[in-house]
Scaffold this motif. Structure first.
Motif, short mmCIF file in Angstrom:
data_model
loop_
_atom_site.label_atom_id
_atom_site.label_comp_id
_atom_site.label_asym_id
_atom_site.label_seq_id
_atom_site.Cartn_x
_atom_site.Cartn_y
_atom_site.Cartn_z
N PRO A 110 3.91 18.00 21.53
CA PRO A 110 5.27 17.58 21.90
C PRO A 110 5.72 16.38 21.07
N ALA A 111 7.03 16.27 20.88
CA ALA A 111 7.58 15.11 20.17
C ALA A 111 7.27 13.86 21.00
N ALA A 112 6.84 12.83 20.31
CA ALA A 112 6.48 11.58 20.99
C ALA A 112 6.89 10.41 20.10
N ARG A 113 7.09 9.27 20.75
CA ARG A 113 7.54 8.09 20.00
C ARG A 113 6.78 6.86 20.49
N ARG B 296 -1.00 8.55 8.46
CA ARG B 296 -2.40 8.41 8.85
C ARG B 296 -2.68 8.83 10.30
N VAL B 297 -1.65 9.15 11.02
CA VAL B 297 -1.82 9.59 12.41
C VAL B 297 -1.80 11.11 12.44
N ARG B 298 -2.86 11.69 13.01
CA ARG B 298 -2.93 13.14 13.12
C ARG B 298 -2.14 13.55 14.37
N TRP B 299 -1.07 14.31 14.13
CA TRP B 299 -0.23 14.79 15.23
C TRP B 299 0.30 16.15 14.79
N GLU B 300 -0.20 17.19 15.42
CA GLU B 300 0.11 18.56 15.00
C GLU B 300 1.55 18.96 15.36
N ALA B 301 2.09 19.91 14.62
CA ALA B 301 3.47 20.37 14.81
C ALA B 301 3.66 21.00 16.19
N HIS B 302 2.61 21.60 16.77
CA HIS B 302 2.75 22.23 18.09
C HIS B 302 2.71 21.22 19.24
N ARG C 133 8.41 1.81 14.21
CA ARG C 133 8.89 2.97 14.98
C ARG C 133 8.25 4.22 14.40
N ILE C 134 7.47 4.89 15.23
CA ILE C 134 6.82 6.14 14.81
C ILE C 134 7.24 7.22 15.78
N GLN C 135 7.79 8.32 15.24
CA GLN C 135 8.13 9.49 16.05
C GLN C 135 7.54 10.70 15.35
N LEU C 136 6.67 11.40 16.07
CA LEU C 136 6.00 12.56 15.51
C LEU C 136 6.09 13.74 16.47
N PRO C 137 5.98 14.98 15.99
CA PRO C 137 5.99 15.35 14.59
C PRO C 137 7.37 15.10 13.97
N GLU C 138 7.36 14.82 12.68
CA GLU C 138 8.60 14.52 11.98
C GLU C 138 9.57 15.69 12.09
N GLY C 139 10.82 15.38 12.33
CA GLY C 139 11.87 16.39 12.41
C GLY C 139 12.02 17.05 13.77
N ALA D 180 0.81 -1.21 0.00
CA ALA D 180 0.00 0.00 0.00
C ALA D 180 0.85 1.26 0.00
N ASP D 181 2.14 1.15 0.28
CA ASP D 181 3.03 2.32 0.31
C ASP D 181 4.34 1.95 -0.36
N SER D 182 4.82 2.83 -1.21
CA SER D 182 6.07 2.53 -1.92
C SER D 182 7.29 2.65 -1.02
N LEU D 183 7.18 3.33 0.11
CA LEU D 183 8.34 3.50 0.99
C LEU D 183 8.37 2.45 2.09
N SER D 184 7.43 2.53 3.04
CA SER D 184 7.46 1.56 4.13
C SER D 184 6.16 1.59 4.91
N PHE D 185 5.98 0.56 5.70
CA PHE D 185 4.81 0.47 6.58
C PHE D 185 4.82 1.63 7.57
N GLY D 186 6.00 1.95 8.11
CA GLY D 186 6.12 3.06 9.05
C GLY D 186 5.68 4.39 8.46
N ASN D 187 6.09 4.66 7.22
CA ASN D 187 5.67 5.91 6.55
C ASN D 187 4.16 5.93 6.36
N TYR D 188 3.60 4.81 5.97
CA TYR D 188 2.15 4.72 5.77
C TYR D 188 1.42 5.05 7.06
N ILE D 189 1.83 4.43 8.16
CA ILE D 189 1.16 4.65 9.45
C ILE D 189 1.35 6.10 9.91
N ALA D 190 2.56 6.63 9.80
CA ALA D 190 2.83 8.00 10.24
C ALA D 190 1.95 9.01 9.50
#
Length: 179
Positions: A101-104, A93-99, A161-167, A81-91
């Motif tokens: 806190p970073a979470a993993r 689809r998860v709503r996590w705003e830039a403001h 492994r999901i860490q959001l927001p990215e960066g 379903a995703d050309s990159l990875s399962f992790g990218n696909y899941i990330a």
């Protein structure tokens, strides 16, 4: 030491390390890099000594021994379903705003012979809200093409492994030292 001599010394050191490497075979196919193989995917490792029999069977490159690695599958599971990875696909689809806190969240999952993703274990979670959202996205994700061994579907495992927001960097852990 001049640059040319330094380059020669570095090159010789690299060649000497490479020359001391055993010959690797993964599922019967020669392999240069085995570092990317997840340990859980390995079913059997057989080490053959650098003796006359091994060298006669595999050639002069086997002069440092041979390591035969058998994986639990012939063909790994694929998330199509995703050309990159399962992790990218899941990330995505998860709503996590830039403001926020970073979470993993780090989860171990199993892919069934039908291609369904089943979360087996929570390895790390720094925020329960993110964990709930990731679990929901995994539950709603399309099926995988399961791993195959001898032409038959087999179960396999992975780590998400999901860490959001990215960066955004994770906050440093606070350590309390009592003296």
């Amino acid at each position: 030491m001049n640059r040319l001599l330094l380059a020669c010394v570095c090159c010789a050191a690299t060649l000497s390390v490479a020359a001391q490497q055993p010959l690797y075979f993964v599922n019967g196919t020669p392999a240069d890099d085995i570092a990317s193989i997840p340990p859980d995917d390995i079913e059997l490792v057989e080490e053959l000594p650098a003796d006359e029999e091994t060298i006669a069977r595999f050639g002069p490159r086997a002069s440092n021994g041979v390591i035969l690695i058998t994986l639990r599958y012939d063909e790994p599971a694929r998330f199509e379903a995703d050309s990159l990875s399962f992790g990218n696909y899941i990330a995505r689809r998860v709503r996590w705003e830039a403001h926020e806190p970073a979470a993993r969240v780090v989860l171990r999952y199993r892919i069934t012979t039908e291609g369904q993703t089943i979360v087996e274990d929570e390895l790390e979670s720094t925020d329960n809200r993110l964990k709930r959202r990731v679990l929901k996205a995994v539950e709603e994700a399309p099926r995988w093409r399961p791993a195959r061994k001898n032409g038959r579907a087999v179960e396999s495992e992975g780590v998400l492994r999901i860490q959001l927001p990215e960066g955004k960097r994770m906050p440093r852990q606070i350590e309390l030292v009592i003296r």
